[in-house]
Design a protein around this motif. Structure first.
Motif: not given
Length: 444
Positions: A320-323, A328-333, A337-346
């Protein structure tokens, strides 16, 4: 919690507490007012209050002094609220990546209220009509995800965007859209709580407005009561047990941390047993999520001995890219199913064109991508008897509260849009109605 930062006013910023181009004759709402006399009358009153008409033009409208003015925001039924990063900018607007809607063209007319200067890479929050393109009535530009705000104030008056909210010595505009949850009727002088995203300086796009108090007229003096005889004291009643406190609702927003953070190993991302770019349960790690046809969201909460721990950032994001501002908006792939933050939203996505009311995955798929296990006596590294509660809601509903205990294997829970799942490990256990109500900010 990491917060987004304002980027300052741009050359198009026209937000003011007095006169606005939205209220000018021949402005963008003028023709609409001619077709909707109630809105025309409301805007006429506001324009006169700002000095835009003379006494000869202003009709006399008798209003009883004891009745506060009703606030009736003028909302088109197809008004949308979108947010996301800006991909490109043109002379008349920009193209943004709006989650499940993908690329959306946003047109900015002369009457739009704009805070900040649109630019590629910035984050936009917009409210307007249409589907694609969106004809924006309000736009704010941010360095990152706009912060979630919850503010209490006094309702002043309607505006073309919603209403003005008095916050002590200053006021802010509250921007409404077709899915904003509103009490009815709204009266000037009422105290309300506004939950949404933005800032007092730039305006708040409201997800919900809750009535706190209603202004009451001054009571008439009551006659002096006739003294009553002194009565014999009655025995004190047997004290009743104090009920358990009602849990605080969870209002989700991008970049938020819900629960104690960094409680897993690794603190962010997948474990070595989880997704490391290989297929997991047949789910690939794709270079982009922008072309996906299916995109819904579920909430996953974990209580360990009654204490909530946060779901890690960057589950399902390989390299993943930076927080930035908690997100987190970026990643190699990206796994579907993924999370962008620690809010609990999947985030649950797929390139498959399937109804958003359907389920394509189970909780086991989430756990396998993450790389942890859930059994009768453990949730990942946390040991103890496990109880599971699930709230499933109709498509388009943004509040999950109707919890029921799930008696089967939690791994088999099918994932649906705006479903809320609680895994509880060890006593004390919380059961409905003592599980938090979850408010989603996403459309699905």
């Amino acid at each position: 919690m990491r917060q987004a930062q304002d980027v300052g006013f741009g050359h198009k910023a026209q937000f003011a507490l007095g006169r606005s181009p939205l209220l000018e004759p021949r402005g963008p709402l003028y023709s609409d007012c001619m077709r909707r006399p109630q809105l025309a009358g409301l805007l006429f009153v506001f324009a006169c209050a700002a000095g835009a008409c003379n006494s000869a033009m202003a009709p006399t409208v008798p209003t009883p002094r004891s009745q506060p003015a009703a606030v009736r925001p003028a909302l088109a039924p197809d008004t949308l609220s979108l947010r996301g990063p800006i991909e490109s900018v043109s002379a008349h607007g920009f193209i943004m990546l709006a989650g499940a809607r993908g690329r959306v063209r946003v047109g900015i007319g002369d009457g739009a209220v704009v805070h900040g200067t649109p630019r590629a890479g910035a984050f936009a929050q917009t409210v307007g009509e249409g589907i694609n393109p969106i004809h924006a009535r309000y736009v704010s530009i941010w360095n990152g995800v706009p912060p979630h705000v919850a503010m209490q104030g006094t309702l002043e008056r309607s505006t073309a965007l919603g209403f003005m909210l008095a916050l002590g010595k200053r006021s802010t505009v509250v921007v409404l859209w077709s899915r904003t949850r509103l009490p009815s009727p709204l009266l000037a002088g009422e105290v309300v709580r506004v939950d949404g995203s933005g800032s007092p300086a730039r305006g708040i796009v409201a997800g919900s407005v809750t009535l706190i108090a209603t202004p009451q007229p001054s009571p008439s003096p009551s006659p002096v009561p006739t003294p009553t005889p002194v009565q014999t004291p009655t025995p004190l009643p047997t004290p009743t047990p104090t009920p358990a406190p009602t849990p605080k609702p969870i209002y989700l927003s991008p970049g938020e941390v819900v629960g104690a953070d960094d409680q897993f190993s690794p603190p962010d991302g997948d474990t070595p047993e989880g997704g490391q770019s290989q297929n997991v349960d047949g789910i690939p790690c794709a270079p982009s999520m922008s072309e996906n046809q299916y995109h819904v969201h579920v909430y996953l909460g974990i209580l360990v001995n009654g204490r909530q721990v946060a779901i890690p950032d960057q589950i399902g994001l390989y390299q993943p890219g930076p927080i930035v501002n908690g997100y987190t908006n970026t990643a190699t792939c990206y796994y579907y199913i993924h999370t962008h933050d620690a809010s609990g939203i999947v985030h649950i996505e797929s390139f498959v064109s399937a109804p958003l009311s359907s389920s394509l995955y189970t909780l086991k798929n989430v756990l396998d991508v993450w790389g942890i296990t859930v059994g009768p006596n453990n949730v990942g590294p946390f040991a103890g008897g496990v109880r599971t509660y699930v709230a499933t809601v109709p498509l388009g509903t943004t509040v999950a509260s109707n919890y029921a205990q799930y008696a089967g294997d939690p791994n088999a829970i099918a994932l649906y849009s705006h479903e809320a799942i609680w895994l509880e490990v060890g006593a004390p256990y919380a059961a409905p109605p003592y599980l938090p109500v979850v408010h989603f900010y996403t459309e699905y």
